[in-house]
Motif scaffolding. Structure first.
Motif, PDB file in Angstrom:
ATOM      1  N   ASN A   1      -0.731   1.138  13.458  1.00 49.30           N
ATOM      2  CA  ASN A   1      -1.414   0.327  12.456  1.00 49.30           C
ATOM      3  C   ASN A   1      -1.848   1.145  11.244  1.00 49.30           C
ATOM      4  OD1 ASN A   1      -1.591  -2.546  13.344  1.00 49.30           O
ATOM      5  ND2 ASN A   1      -2.418  -1.588  15.189  1.00 49.30           N
ATOM      6  N   VAL A   2      -2.116   2.426  11.448  1.00 54.69           N
ATOM      7  CA  VAL A   2      -2.351   3.310  10.298  1.00 54.69           C
ATOM      8  C   VAL A   2      -1.092   3.346   9.435  1.00 54.69           C
ATOM      9  CG1 VAL A   2      -2.743   5.696   9.577  1.00 54.69           C
ATOM     10  CG2 VAL A   2      -4.089   4.727  11.446  1.00 54.69           C
ATOM     11  N   LEU A   3       0.062   3.540  10.105  1.00 54.46           N
ATOM     12  CA  LEU A   3       1.337   3.555   9.385  1.00 54.46           C
ATOM     13  C   LEU A   3       1.617   2.213   8.727  1.00 54.46           C
ATOM     14  CD1 LEU A   3       4.006   4.905   8.619  1.00 54.46           C
ATOM     15  CD2 LEU A   3       4.918   4.229  10.854  1.00 54.46           C
ATOM     16  N   ASN A   4       1.324   1.118   9.436  1.00 49.69           N
ATOM     17  CA  ASN A   4       1.561  -0.220   8.878  1.00 49.69           C
ATOM     18  C   ASN A   4       0.747  -0.440   7.603  1.00 49.69           C
ATOM     19  OD1 ASN A   4       3.176  -0.710  11.085  1.00 49.69           O
ATOM     20  ND2 ASN A   4       1.615  -1.864  12.206  1.00 49.69           N
ATOM     21  N   GLY A   5      -0.525  -0.028   7.632  1.00 52.91           N
ATOM     22  CA  GLY A   5      -1.374  -0.217   6.470  1.00 52.91           C
ATOM     23  C   GLY A   5      -0.874   0.562   5.265  1.00 52.91           C
ATOM     24  N   ILE A   6      -0.488   1.828   5.495  1.00 52.50           N
ATOM     25  CA  ILE A   6      -0.003   2.668   4.392  1.00 52.50           C
ATOM     26  C   ILE A   6       1.339   2.168   3.872  1.00 52.50           C
ATOM     27  CG2 ILE A   6       0.776   4.990   3.777  1.00 52.50           C
ATOM     28  CD1 ILE A   6      -1.245   6.056   5.860  1.00 52.50           C
ATOM     29  N   ALA A   7       2.296   1.952   4.799  1.00 48.00           N
ATOM     30  CA  ALA A   7       3.642   1.533   4.393  1.00 48.00           C
ATOM     31  C   ALA A   7       3.633   0.147   3.756  1.00 48.00           C
ATOM     32  CB  ALA A   7       4.582   1.549   5.601  1.00 48.00           C
ATOM     33  N   GLY A   8       2.794  -0.758   4.283  1.00 50.06           N
ATOM     34  CA  GLY A   8       2.730  -2.107   3.731  1.00 50.06           C
ATOM     35  C   GLY A   8       2.260  -2.125   2.288  1.00 50.06           C
ATOM     36  N   ILE A   9       1.244  -1.299   1.989  1.00 51.21           N
ATOM     37  CA  ILE A   9       0.749  -1.211   0.609  1.00 51.21           C
ATOM     38  C   ILE A   9       1.790  -0.534  -0.284  1.00 51.21           C
ATOM     39  CG2 ILE A   9      -1.017  -0.234  -0.890  1.00 51.21           C
ATOM     40  CD1 ILE A   9      -1.944  -2.625   0.805  1.00 51.21           C
TER      41      ILE A   9
ATOM     42  N   TYR B   1      13.790  -0.635  -6.500  1.00 50.86           N
ATOM     43  CA  TYR B   1      14.289  -1.238  -5.261  1.00 50.86           C
ATOM     44  C   TYR B   1      14.625  -0.197  -4.196  1.00 50.86           C
ATOM     45  CZ  TYR B   1      16.368  -4.788  -2.292  1.00 50.86           C
ATOM     46  OH  TYR B   1      16.635  -5.646  -1.248  1.00 50.86           O
ATOM     47  N   ILE B   2      15.094   0.976  -4.598  1.00 58.27           N
ATOM     48  CA  ILE B   2      15.414   2.017  -3.619  1.00 58.27           C
ATOM     49  C   ILE B   2      14.157   2.439  -2.861  1.00 58.27           C
ATOM     50  CG2 ILE B   2      16.290   4.367  -3.299  1.00 58.27           C
ATOM     51  CD1 ILE B   2      18.430   2.300  -4.030  1.00 58.27           C
ATOM     52  N   SER B   3      13.075   2.702  -3.593  1.00 57.40           N
ATOM     53  CA  SER B   3      11.827   3.080  -2.923  1.00 57.40           C
ATOM     54  C   SER B   3      11.300   1.918  -2.091  1.00 57.40           C
ATOM     55  CB  SER B   3      10.781   3.520  -3.945  1.00 57.40           C
ATOM     56  OG  SER B   3      10.511   2.495  -4.880  1.00 57.40           O
ATOM     57  N   LEU B   4      11.533   0.686  -2.542  1.00 61.79           N
ATOM     58  CA  LEU B   4      11.112  -0.486  -1.770  1.00 61.79           C
ATOM     59  C   LEU B   4      11.792  -0.495  -0.401  1.00 61.79           C
ATOM     60  CD1 LEU B   4       9.729  -3.274  -1.499  1.00 61.79           C
ATOM     61  CD2 LEU B   4      11.706  -4.271  -2.649  1.00 61.79           C
ATOM     62  N   LEU B   5      13.086  -0.191  -0.369  1.00 60.49           N
ATOM     63  CA  LEU B   5      13.822  -0.175   0.903  1.00 60.49           C
ATOM     64  C   LEU B   5      13.329   0.946   1.817  1.00 60.49           C
ATOM     65  CD1 LEU B   5      17.504  -0.904  -0.237  1.00 60.49           C
ATOM     66  CD2 LEU B   5      15.806  -2.506   0.658  1.00 60.49           C
ATOM     67  N   VAL B   6      13.018   2.098   1.240  1.00 57.56           N
ATOM     68  CA  VAL B   6      12.504   3.220   2.042  1.00 57.56           C
ATOM     69  C   VAL B   6      11.161   2.849   2.672  1.00 57.56           C
ATOM     70  CG1 VAL B   6      11.650   5.591   1.952  1.00 57.56           C
ATOM     71  CG2 VAL B   6      13.718   4.962   0.687  1.00 57.56           C
ATOM     72  N   PHE B   7      10.258   2.280   1.874  1.00 59.58           N
ATOM     73  CA  PHE B   7       8.935   1.895   2.389  1.00 59.58           C
ATOM     74  C   PHE B   7       9.052   0.743   3.392  1.00 59.58           C
ATOM     75  CE2 PHE B   7       7.337   3.334  -2.016  1.00 59.58           C
ATOM     76  CZ  PHE B   7       7.273   4.655  -1.573  1.00 59.58           C
ATOM     77  N   ARG B   8      10.019  -0.137   3.160  1.00 55.47           N
ATOM     78  CA  ARG B   8      10.241  -1.261   4.076  1.00 55.47           C
ATOM     79  C   ARG B   8      10.690  -0.750   5.447  1.00 55.47           C
ATOM     80  NH1 ARG B   8       9.281  -6.786   5.015  1.00 55.47           N
ATOM     81  NH2 ARG B   8      11.180  -7.882   5.575  1.00 55.47           N
ATOM     82  N   THR B   9      11.525   0.287   5.467  1.00 56.41           N
ATOM     83  CA  THR B   9      11.960   0.888   6.733  1.00 56.41           C
ATOM     84  C   THR B   9      10.774   1.473   7.485  1.00 56.41           C
ATOM     85  OG1 THR B   9      14.091   1.437   5.709  1.00 56.41           O
ATOM     86  CG2 THR B   9      13.563   2.534   7.779  1.00 56.41           C
ATOM     87  N   LEU B  10       9.903   2.179   6.759  1.00 59.40           N
ATOM     88  CA  LEU B  10       8.692   2.749   7.383  1.00 59.40           C
ATOM     89  C   LEU B  10       7.792   1.643   7.923  1.00 59.40           C
ATOM     90  CD1 LEU B  10       7.788   5.548   4.798  1.00 59.40           C
ATOM     91  CD2 LEU B  10       8.785   5.849   7.067  1.00 59.40           C
ATOM     92  N   PHE B  11       7.706   0.547   7.184  1.00 57.77           N
ATOM     93  CA  PHE B  11       6.891  -0.593   7.615  1.00 57.77           C
ATOM     94  C   PHE B  11       7.429  -1.146   8.943  1.00 57.77           C
ATOM     95  CE2 PHE B  11       5.039  -4.947   6.246  1.00 57.77           C
ATOM     96  CZ  PHE B  11       3.781  -4.603   6.735  1.00 57.77           C
ATOM     97  N   GLY B  12       8.747  -1.320   9.015  1.00 53.75           N
ATOM     98  CA  GLY B  12       9.361  -1.804  10.250  1.00 53.75           C
ATOM     99  C   GLY B  12       9.161  -0.836  11.401  1.00 53.75           C
ATOM    100  N   PHE B  13       9.167   0.466  11.100  1.00 51.41           N
ATOM    101  CA  PHE B  13       8.992   1.495  12.129  1.00 51.41           C
ATOM    102  C   PHE B  13       7.685   1.290  12.883  1.00 51.41           C
ATOM    103  CE2 PHE B  13       7.597   5.562  13.740  1.00 51.41           C
ATOM    104  CZ  PHE B  13       8.758   6.185  14.174  1.00 51.41           C
ATOM    105  N   GLY B  14       6.615   0.991  12.127  1.00 50.50           N
ATOM    106  CA  GLY B  14       5.317   0.855  12.772  1.00 50.50           C
ATOM    107  C   GLY B  14       5.036  -0.512  13.350  1.00 50.50           C
ATOM    108  N   VAL B  15       5.530  -1.577  12.692  1.00 51.80           N
ATOM    109  CA  VAL B  15       5.143  -2.938  13.063  1.00 51.80           C
ATOM    110  C   VAL B  15       5.608  -3.311  14.466  1.00 51.80           C
ATOM    111  CG1 VAL B  15       5.567  -5.372  12.559  1.00 51.80           C
ATOM    112  CG2 VAL B  15       4.913  -3.830  10.727  1.00 51.80           C
ATOM    113  N   LYS B  16       6.882  -3.130  14.752  1.00 56.50           N
ATOM    114  CA  LYS B  16       7.370  -3.551  16.068  1.00 56.50           C
ATOM    115  C   LYS B  16       6.829  -2.663  17.177  1.00 56.50           C
ATOM    116  CE  LYS B  16      11.357  -4.841  18.807  1.00 56.50           C
ATOM    117  NZ  LYS B  16      12.835  -4.914  18.924  1.00 56.50           N
ATOM    118  N   GLY B  17       6.775  -1.367  16.922  1.00 57.11           N
ATOM    119  CA  GLY B  17       6.253  -0.454  17.931  1.00 57.11           C
ATOM    120  C   GLY B  17       4.818  -0.786  18.304  1.00 57.11           C
TER     121      GLY B  17
END
Length: 558
Positions: A180-188, A196-212
């Motif tokens: 959830n720490v990762l979700n909060g940072i990556a989501g913001i 858009y490139i940075s958006l995709l990178v941050f979106r991947t990090l967001f997915g990394f934390g959310v499902k786990g």
């Protein structure tokens, strides 16, 4: 030696302690809906056409509407067998020198050459903004929208494995909080991404934390309730995802900018950090790490809140999985029936993800009121959980599981060929398909656990469920690229996938009333288990019979 399940008999299997934690963790499922299918609103592609700055000036001078301007600047093209004004080409006309009256009647421009859009696009999306309109992800760049969902599922795939390992290594609670720490940072970071490139990178990090984090919460709640409550809490835990599905279109309707919608979706993950003070670590995990004193402390707190009394049996508490064998991938495919189970379950995970995500994302390209369509389709998810709970103990697992797949497949096929003029009938059939695939998605989770022996069960579910994330990566490409050819073509593919999944499920054994398998031999030779149970029953009956005979004879002998 007492196991934790033995102690739960005294501390309470599903008392106030477990209900409080269950209620808190169910909240985790709701924002996940916004992450999982938020692309429908955040990545909405409105009607668009080439921007021509000179034509815009002429439109403003003449008072033309945007539609009249489009008719004058965009050529007609055949899209999915329908003549429409092009979204990617415009007439090559110099509006600064062209002698035209302010008459919006379309002139004969059949001989006028056309060119690709060079000045960007205009969007029929007044007062709203999606990342598609912000970054101009249309026409030749339209496939980049697919990457928004694909990178999320790539994060899911990696994150569920990594955080699953961390949950076993450092604990359920710690991994949940860190995710959830990762979700909060990556989501913001997603909300403030400059390109858009940075958006995709941050979106991947967001997915990394959310499902786990979601999986860590699922494991934690199922480990602190009694065995007979695990399936119910698991299904209800997933049902709160459906509540999130209903809330999402309401948020998207009132929040017109995709970046602010992303912030609202992220805020709950920041609030979940407060769970540090409200949820315990899993006593089962503590026992597996030889931290018995902490496990006993939490168990005593559980009994106290549940108003139960513990006996001295708590002093003999031990890890009931201490002797479990180490699992490997070869265990899943080495023997015939294990191999069959692994293939069928993996395929069902893949199909559930493709069809479920595909049907939801399809709402964004139908051209209707996406908010109402999304809300209606979300409502049909609720009966899925109740149908599952009602049927699995009465009918079994296999038939409802197969039927849900087949109903979803049939609905996709039928919907594809219903004319648009029969709007409500088409909507009803599509909703039935959504109900079917929702049931399938929720059932594959616990059916998977019942078809693997104890020592490989968690590992087997993890391996099979990776196909869910692979399906999520494939789904947007399958939907958006095939829809360009024919809007209903993805439904045909979804129908084929679901029909095959339903047929394969019928090849699985029924598990209702069957003890969970302990070894691979229990899977490969189930008849031996039945023979052993029958033999033990006969021996017990003979023992009781002999005891009864001797007790009758003794008085006579005396």
């Amino acid at each position: 030696m007492a196991t934790f399940d033995d102690i739960l008999e005294e501390a309470g299997k599903f008392g106030l302690f477990q209900k409080r934690i269950f209620a808190l963790l169910c909240m985790v499922s709701m924002p996940w809906a916004g992450v999982y299918v938020g692309i429908v609103f955040q990545g909405f592609t409105p009607d668009h056409w080439c921007r021509d700055s000179a034509a815009v000036e002429r439109r403003e001078a003449c008072g033309w509407s945007r539609e009249e301007s489009r008719r004058l600047t965009a050529p007609l093209v055949n899209i999915s067998r329908i003549l429409q004004h092009s979204s990617c080409e415009r007439y090559e006309v110099d509006w600064n020198v062209t002698e035209l009256r302010c008459d919006p009647q379309e002139p004969d421009q059949s001989r006028t050459p056309t060119v690709r859009c060079t000045e960007g696009w205009e969007y029929d999306y007044e007062g709203r903004r999606s990342f598609v309109t912000e970054f101009d992800l249309v026409c030749s760049d339209g496939w980049l929208v697919d990457m928004y969902q694909a990178t999320l599922n790539m994060g899911f795939l990696i994150g569920s494995i990594a955080i699953g390992y961390l949950a076993d290594r450092f604990g359920r609670k710690v991994s949940f909080l860190m995710s959830n720490v990762l979700n909060g940072i990556a989501g913001i970071l997603v909300a403030v991404a400059p390109d858009y490139i940075s958006l995709l990178v941050f979106r991947t990090l967001f997915g990394f934390g959310v499902k786990g984090g979601w999986v860590a919460g699922y494991v934690l709640i199922t480990e602190i309730v009694g065995v007979e409550f695990r399936r119910t809490v698991g299904v209800i835990y997933q049902m709160f995802f459906s509540i999130g599905i209903l809330i999402l279109p309401l948020l998207a309707y009132f929040i017109t900018d995709w970046r602010w919608l992303q912030v609202v979706i992220t805020i709950p993950y920041i609030l979940f950090l407060s769970y540090y003070w409200f949820i315990p670590e899993s006593p089962r995990w503590l026992l597996s790490q030889n931290r018995k004193s902490k496990a006993v402390e939490i168990t005593k707190d559980m009994a106290k809140e549940n108003k139960m009394t513990l006996t001295k049996m708590i002093e003999t508490l031990s890890d009931d999985n201490a002797d479990s064998s180490t699992a490997s991938f070869m265990d899943l495919i080495r023997t015939p029936k294990m191999r069959k189970h692994t293939f069928i379950l993996s395929y069902n995970w893949f199909t559930s993800a493709v069809v479920y995500q595909g049907l939801i994302m399809r709402l964004g390209i139908l051209g209707g009121n996406v908010y109402i369509d999304f809300l209606i389709s979300g409502l049909v998810e609720f009966p899925a959980a109740f149908l599952i709970l009602f049927t699995i103990e009465r009918i079994g697992r296999r038939l409802p599981f197969a039927a849900a797949n087949i109903v979803a497949g049939a609905s996709c096929f039928i919907t594809a060929f219903i004319p648009d003029s029969m709007f409500w009938f088409k909507t009803v059939v599509a909703c039935i398909g959504r109900l079917g695939i929702t049931m399938t998605f929720e059932m594959v989770v616990f059916v998977n656990t019942e078809l693997y022996p104890t020592f490989v069960r968690n590992f087997g579910v993890s391996v099979c469920s990776t196909l869910c994330d692979v399906g999520g990566i494939v789904a947007p490409f399958l939907l958006y690229r095939l829809a360009v050819i024919w809007l209903e073509l993805p439904l045909i593919i979804f129908g084929c996938l679901a029909f095959l999944a339903g047929g394969l499920v019928l090849l699985l054994p029924e598990t209702r009333g069957v003890p969970l398998p302990e070894t691979i031999d229990n899977i490969e030779f189930p008849e031996r288990v039945k023979e052993k149970v029958t033999l033990e029953s006969q021996q017990l009956a003979n023992l009781l019979s002999n005891s009864g005979v001797s007790s009758c004879k003794d008085p006579a002998a005396v």
